[in-house]
Design a protein around this motif. Structure first.
Motif, PDB file in Angstrom:
ATOM      1  N   GLU A  62       0.851  -1.184   0.000  1.00  0.00           N
ATOM      2  CA  GLU A  62       0.000   0.000   0.000  1.00  0.00           C
ATOM      3  C   GLU A  62       0.890   1.238   0.000  1.00  0.00           C
ATOM      4  OE1 GLU A  62      -1.962   2.415  -0.851  1.00  0.00           O
ATOM      5  OE2 GLU A  62      -3.251   0.649  -0.838  1.00  0.00           O
ATOM      6  N   LEU A  63       1.074   1.778  -1.203  1.00  0.00           N
ATOM      7  CA  LEU A  63       2.018   2.891  -1.338  1.00  0.00           C
ATOM      8  C   LEU A  63       1.356   4.245  -1.111  1.00  0.00           C
ATOM      9  CD1 LEU A  63       4.231   1.593  -4.263  1.00  0.00           C
ATOM     10  CD2 LEU A  63       4.895   1.990  -1.901  1.00  0.00           C
ATOM     11  N   ALA A 105       8.443  -2.810 -19.011  1.00  0.00           N
ATOM     12  CA  ALA A 105       8.296  -1.560 -18.238  1.00  0.00           C
ATOM     13  C   ALA A 105       6.818  -1.298 -17.948  1.00  0.00           C
ATOM     14  CB  ALA A 105       8.916  -0.397 -19.006  1.00  0.00           C
ATOM     15  N   GLU A 106       5.948  -1.629 -18.919  1.00  0.00           N
ATOM     16  CA  GLU A 106       4.504  -1.430 -18.692  1.00  0.00           C
ATOM     17  C   GLU A 106       3.982  -2.363 -17.608  1.00  0.00           C
ATOM     18  OE1 GLU A 106       3.063  -1.727 -22.708  1.00  0.00           O
ATOM     19  OE2 GLU A 106       3.254   0.452 -23.013  1.00  0.00           O
ATOM     20  N   ARG A 107       4.562  -3.557 -17.549  1.00  0.00           N
ATOM     21  CA  ARG A 107       4.162  -4.493 -16.488  1.00  0.00           C
ATOM     22  C   ARG A 107       4.563  -3.929 -15.117  1.00  0.00           C
ATOM     23  NH1 ARG A 107       5.891  -9.829 -15.123  1.00  0.00           N
ATOM     24  NH2 ARG A 107       7.577  -9.824 -16.636  1.00  0.00           N
ATOM     25  N   LEU A 108       5.786  -3.376 -15.034  1.00  0.00           N
ATOM     26  CA  LEU A 108       6.212  -2.735 -13.782  1.00  0.00           C
ATOM     27  C   LEU A 108       5.276  -1.574 -13.433  1.00  0.00           C
ATOM     28  CD1 LEU A 108       8.115  -2.212 -11.416  1.00  0.00           C
ATOM     29  CD2 LEU A 108       9.584  -0.900 -12.990  1.00  0.00           C
ATOM     30  N   ALA A 109       4.923  -0.771 -14.432  1.00  0.00           N
ATOM     31  CA  ALA A 109       4.015   0.352 -14.190  1.00  0.00           C
ATOM     32  C   ALA A 109       2.701  -0.161 -13.604  1.00  0.00           C
ATOM     33  CB  ALA A 109       3.760   1.113 -15.492  1.00  0.00           C
ATOM     34  N   LEU A 123       3.157  -1.115  -9.943  1.00  0.00           N
ATOM     35  CA  LEU A 123       3.268   0.055  -9.063  1.00  0.00           C
ATOM     36  C   LEU A 123       1.912   0.742  -8.903  1.00  0.00           C
ATOM     37  CD1 LEU A 123       6.701   1.349 -10.355  1.00  0.00           C
ATOM     38  CD2 LEU A 123       6.234   0.562  -8.027  1.00  0.00           C
ATOM     39  N   ARG A 124       1.145   0.833  -9.996  1.00  0.00           N
ATOM     40  CA  ARG A 124      -0.202   1.426  -9.900  1.00  0.00           C
ATOM     41  C   ARG A 124      -1.084   0.582  -8.997  1.00  0.00           C
ATOM     42  NH1 ARG A 124       0.027   2.480 -15.592  1.00  0.00           N
ATOM     43  NH2 ARG A 124       0.570   4.685 -15.878  1.00  0.00           N
ATOM     44  N   ALA A 125      -0.993  -0.745  -9.161  1.00  0.00           N
ATOM     45  CA  ALA A 125      -1.821  -1.643  -8.340  1.00  0.00           C
ATOM     46  C   ALA A 125      -1.478  -1.488  -6.863  1.00  0.00           C
ATOM     47  CB  ALA A 125      -1.631  -3.086  -8.786  1.00  0.00           C
ATOM     48  N   ASP A 141       3.729   8.213 -13.152  1.00  0.00           N
ATOM     49  CA  ASP A 141       3.845   8.889 -14.448  1.00  0.00           C
ATOM     50  C   ASP A 141       4.846   8.065 -15.260  1.00  0.00           C
ATOM     51  OD1 ASP A 141       4.319  10.548 -16.602  1.00  0.00           O
ATOM     52  OD2 ASP A 141       4.917  12.289 -15.405  1.00  0.00           O
ATOM     53  N   HIS A 142       4.359   7.358 -16.294  1.00  0.00           N
ATOM     54  CA  HIS A 142       5.248   6.532 -17.125  1.00  0.00           C
ATOM     55  C   HIS A 142       5.369   7.166 -18.497  1.00  0.00           C
ATOM     56  CE1 HIS A 142       6.164   2.441 -19.245  1.00  0.00           C
ATOM     57  NE2 HIS A 142       7.247   3.183 -19.084  1.00  0.00           N
ATOM     58  N   GLN A 143       6.598   7.445 -18.907  1.00  0.00           N
ATOM     59  CA  GLN A 143       6.810   8.009 -20.240  1.00  0.00           C
ATOM     60  C   GLN A 143       7.840   7.164 -20.985  1.00  0.00           C
ATOM     61  OE1 GLN A 143       7.070  12.288 -20.563  1.00  0.00           O
ATOM     62  NE2 GLN A 143       6.425  12.543 -18.425  1.00  0.00           N
ATOM     63  N   VAL A 144       7.553   6.936 -22.259  1.00  0.00           N
ATOM     64  CA  VAL A 144       8.458   6.171 -23.119  1.00  0.00           C
ATOM     65  C   VAL A 144       9.131   7.169 -24.059  1.00  0.00           C
ATOM     66  CG1 VAL A 144       8.664   4.299 -24.780  1.00  0.00           C
ATOM     67  CG2 VAL A 144       6.945   4.157 -22.941  1.00  0.00           C
TER      68      VAL A 144
END
Ligand code: MLT
Length: 202
Positions: free
Chosen positions: A139-140, A161-165, A168-170, A176-179
């Protein structure tokens, strides 16, 4: 002495967040001080050297091969890094730091967010990938995270990287993820985006 070899640079400006600088494979505690100053000139910088050696190259956790991690070691090393942050905060009188990690340093920062909530006040993850296939629930509470990935990164596929995002969201991070049009190495855009984000996190 503290539990990691490290460099410490005191703050030049009250209220600037302390930055925990975490280098990539083969780097050391000196590597990212320049980056830290570029992205937040007033911040205290605390920069440990990874304790795992791979062919003489310092890292923050063991891997079996490129992109294949020893997840037991990831868990143990994230706990060890969290303990160092507590020590350093006491020794230097610091607020909870914002991690700024590159590559392997970004991966241990991501693991520390997921495994040790409350240790980091935020994180800039430069070219991070999934450090744990199945992280425990965390719980962040809206901790701000900037994840910057390279569209042409040969080490970190954008899907990873999207899986990590998603992880972290979950866990409740404010992500804020930017490619960027970049590879695994950092670009000027990384520096500019990190500087803007630190100056006024979402
Ligand atoms: C890692 O081992 O953490 C990643 O492969 C990134 C790297 O250090 O090259």
């Amino acid at each position: 002495p503290l539990s990691f070899v490290h460099r410490y640079e005191p703050a030049a400006q009250a209220g600037a967040p302390p930055l925990l600088m975490l280098h990539g494979t083969g780097g050391d505690e000196n590597d990212l001080l320049g980056l830290g100053r570029m992205i937040s000139s007033g911040s205290a910088l605390i920069s440990p050297r990874g304790k795992v050696l791979e062919g003489g190259m310092p890292r923050f956790f063991r891997r079996l091969s490129e992109g294949v991690f020893d997840e037991d070691d990831v868990r143990a090393r994230a706990a060890e890094l969290a303990a160092f942050v507590t020590e350093a905060r006491e020794a230097y009188g610091l607020a909870a730091p914002v991690a700024v990690g590159f590559s392997n340093g970004a991966n241990i920062a991501a693991a520390t967010l997921l495994l040790q909530p409350g240790v980091l006040a935020g994180a800039v993850l430069l070219r991070a990938m999934v450090p744990l296939a199945d992280p425990p629930p965390a719980e962040l509470g809206g901790v701000p995270v900037l994840l910057l990935s390279g569209a042409m990164d040969p080490i970190v596929p954008v899907s990873n990287a999207e899986r990590l995002a998603g992880q972290l969201r979950a866990a409740g991070a404010s992500l804020d993820h930017q490619v960027l049009p970049a590879g695994h190495g950092l670009s000027q855009a990384d520096v500019n985006l990190a500087r803007q984000w630190i100056a006024g996190p979402a």
